[in-house]
Scaffold this motif. Structure first.
Motif, PDB file in Angstrom:
ATOM      1  N   LEU A 109       0.745  -0.900  -0.044  1.00 54.81           N
ATOM      2  CA  LEU A 109      -0.061  -0.011   0.272  1.00 54.81           C
ATOM      3  C   LEU A 109       1.010   1.132  -0.064  1.00 54.81           C
ATOM      4  O   LEU A 109       0.750   2.126  -0.200  1.00 54.81           O
ATOM      5  N   GLY A 110       2.252   0.817   0.204  1.00 53.54           N
ATOM      6  CA  GLY A 110       2.451   2.425  -0.054  1.00 53.54           C
ATOM      7  C   GLY A 110       3.223   2.527   1.415  1.00 53.54           C
ATOM      8  O   GLY A 110       3.796   4.158   1.625  1.00 53.54           O
ATOM      9  N   VAL A 111       3.007   2.617   2.558  1.00 51.50           N
ATOM     10  CA  VAL A 111       3.402   2.751   4.192  1.00 51.50           C
ATOM     11  C   VAL A 111       5.258   2.133   4.020  1.00 51.50           C
ATOM     12  O   VAL A 111       4.567   0.749   4.376  1.00 51.50           O
ATOM     13  N   PRO A 112       5.721   2.297   4.446  1.00 48.05           N
ATOM     14  CA  PRO A 112       7.215   1.945   4.438  1.00 48.05           C
ATOM     15  C   PRO A 112       7.202   1.849   6.428  1.00 48.05           C
ATOM     16  O   PRO A 112       6.121   2.369   6.817  1.00 48.05           O
ATOM     17  N   ALA A 113       7.166   0.047   6.839  1.00 44.92           N
ATOM     18  CA  ALA A 113       6.667   0.041   8.199  1.00 44.92           C
ATOM     19  C   ALA A 113       8.148  -0.361   8.216  1.00 44.92           C
ATOM     20  O   ALA A 113       8.962  -1.622   8.050  1.00 44.92           O
ATOM     21  N   VAL A 114       9.073   0.220   9.112  1.00 46.27           N
ATOM     22  CA  VAL A 114      10.715  -0.010   9.167  1.00 46.27           C
ATOM     23  C   VAL A 114      10.940  -0.193  10.681  1.00 46.27           C
ATOM     24  O   VAL A 114      10.042  -0.050  11.386  1.00 46.27           O
ATOM     25  N   CYS A 115      11.851  -0.754  10.985  1.00 48.73           N
ATOM     26  CA  CYS A 115      12.123  -1.861  11.874  1.00 48.73           C
ATOM     27  C   CYS A 115      13.295  -0.308  12.743  1.00 48.73           C
ATOM     28  O   CYS A 115      14.075   0.343  12.294  1.00 48.73           O
ATOM     29  N   ALA A 116      12.802  -0.351  13.855  1.00 53.98           N
ATOM     30  CA  ALA A 116      14.186   0.939  15.027  1.00 53.98           C
ATOM     31  C   ALA A 116      14.489  -0.443  16.771  1.00 53.98           C
ATOM     32  O   ALA A 116      13.231  -0.873  16.797  1.00 53.98           O
ATOM     33  N   SER A 117      15.246  -0.346  16.849  1.00 49.44           N
ATOM     34  CA  SER A 117      15.075  -0.489  18.493  1.00 49.44           C
ATOM     35  C   SER A 117      14.961   0.142  19.677  1.00 49.44           C
ATOM     36  O   SER A 117      14.231   1.028  18.749  1.00 49.44           O
ATOM     37  N   ARG A 118      14.024  -0.601  20.276  1.00 48.68           N
ATOM     38  CA  ARG A 118      13.377  -0.324  21.519  1.00 48.68           C
ATOM     39  C   ARG A 118      14.546   1.421  21.535  1.00 48.68           C
ATOM     40  O   ARG A 118      13.303   1.891  22.283  1.00 48.68           O
ATOM     41  N   GLN A 119      15.536   1.217  22.064  1.00 52.04           N
ATOM     42  CA  GLN A 119      15.973   2.803  22.456  1.00 52.04           C
ATOM     43  C   GLN A 119      15.901   3.599  21.790  1.00 52.04           C
ATOM     44  O   GLN A 119      15.406   5.018  21.887  1.00 52.04           O
ATOM     45  N   THR A 120      15.589   3.236  20.404  1.00 55.26           N
ATOM     46  CA  THR A 120      15.575   4.460  19.450  1.00 55.26           C
ATOM     47  C   THR A 120      13.884   4.740  19.742  1.00 55.26           C
ATOM     48  O   THR A 120      13.816   5.874  19.874  1.00 55.26           O
ATOM     49  N   LEU A 121      12.887   4.054  20.173  1.00 57.77           N
ATOM     50  CA  LEU A 121      11.657   3.949  19.688  1.00 57.77           C
ATOM     51  C   LEU A 121      10.630   4.962  20.764  1.00 57.77           C
ATOM     52  O   LEU A 121       9.978   5.654  21.059  1.00 57.77           O
ATOM     53  N   GLU A 122      11.629   4.856  22.190  1.00 57.30           N
ATOM     54  CA  GLU A 122      11.423   4.858  23.560  1.00 57.30           C
ATOM     55  C   GLU A 122      12.056   7.149  23.226  1.00 57.30           C
ATOM     56  O   GLU A 122      11.027   7.540  23.970  1.00 57.30           O
ATOM     57  N   ALA A 123      13.190   6.930  22.291  1.00 59.35           N
ATOM     58  CA  ALA A 123      13.640   7.584  22.467  1.00 59.35           C
ATOM     59  C   ALA A 123      12.603   8.712  21.402  1.00 59.35           C
ATOM     60  O   ALA A 123      12.658  10.064  21.778  1.00 59.35           O
ATOM     61  N   LEU A 124      12.105   8.301  20.599  1.00 58.15           N
ATOM     62  CA  LEU A 124      10.687   8.920  19.732  1.00 58.15           C
ATOM     63  C   LEU A 124       9.494   9.079  20.861  1.00 58.15           C
ATOM     64  O   LEU A 124       8.801  10.303  20.264  1.00 58.15           O
TER      65      LEU A 124
END
Length: 196
Positions: A109-124
């Motif tokens: 559907l053209g939606v990027p579903a990227v992965c990131a570390s837990r640390q990155t997710l918590e910072a975001l």
């Protein structure tokens, strides 16, 4: 088909693990004939149970980048889940991991579903909650996430990345674009000629 190289927008924090497709769009909305209108029902049951749900908060109503947790989109294979998120306004998802079929549906559907570390997710998550207007950029060429003066790595399987960047993620559109070549090839196949 549009090329998807970079998504920039504000974020919505939903840093929870094992968010399944039944939570993203409850089963009673699967009877729809088209996907139109599904966005208003995204996370409907969760929003009823939690008056503080991010999808109801005014500061996140224009968000286009969803920050999730581990195993996002698990459960059934329904395309309705990413369709409802798109119609709510989501253009990219950043999570620790995804259910495989949900990931495939997002990509097609053209939606990027990227992965990131837990640390990155918590910072975001923290940055979004501190400033809902803070823009986030997901760059598929550099595989970086930018948020203010912070920059993070993200990952995406190369086949999905190249399909999004080149605009070849919509397989039905590719098929329809090749109609003349398909007809030519079908005319050469003996057992198809009787159906022509």
């Amino acid at each position: 088909m549009n090329e998807v190289e970079k998504i920039t927008g504000t974020g919505i924090p939903l840093l929870l693990d094992d968010i399944d497709t039944d939570r993203i769009i409850p089963a009673r909305f699967l009877r729809c004939v088209t996907f139109e209108g599904l966005g208003e029902h995204a996370f409907e049951d969760d929003r009823i149970q939690d008056p503080e749900h991010p999808f109801d908060k005014p500061e996140y109503q224009e968000a286009s980048i969803l920050v999730g947790g581990r195993n996002f989109g698990c459960g059934s294979s329904r395309e309705h889940a990413p369709q409802s998120l798109i119609r709510w306004g989501i253009q990219a998802i950043i999570a620790e991991s995804y259910a495989e079929i949900f990931f495939g549906n997002c990509t097609s559907l053209g939606v990027p579903a990227v992965c990131a570390s837990r640390q990155t997710l918590e910072a975001l998550d923290k940055a979004i909650k501190q400033n809902a207007k803070q823009e986030i950029t997901v760059d598929l060429k550099t595989m970086k996430i930018a948020c203010g003066d912070q920059q993070f790595d993200c990952t995406l399987p190369e086949n999905a990345r190249s399909a999004l960047i080149s605009g070849t993620y919509d397989f039905l559109a590719q098929l329809l674009k090749s109609t003349s070549e398909i007809k030519e090839r079908a005319a050469e196949v003996p057992y198809f000629t009787s159906f022509a």
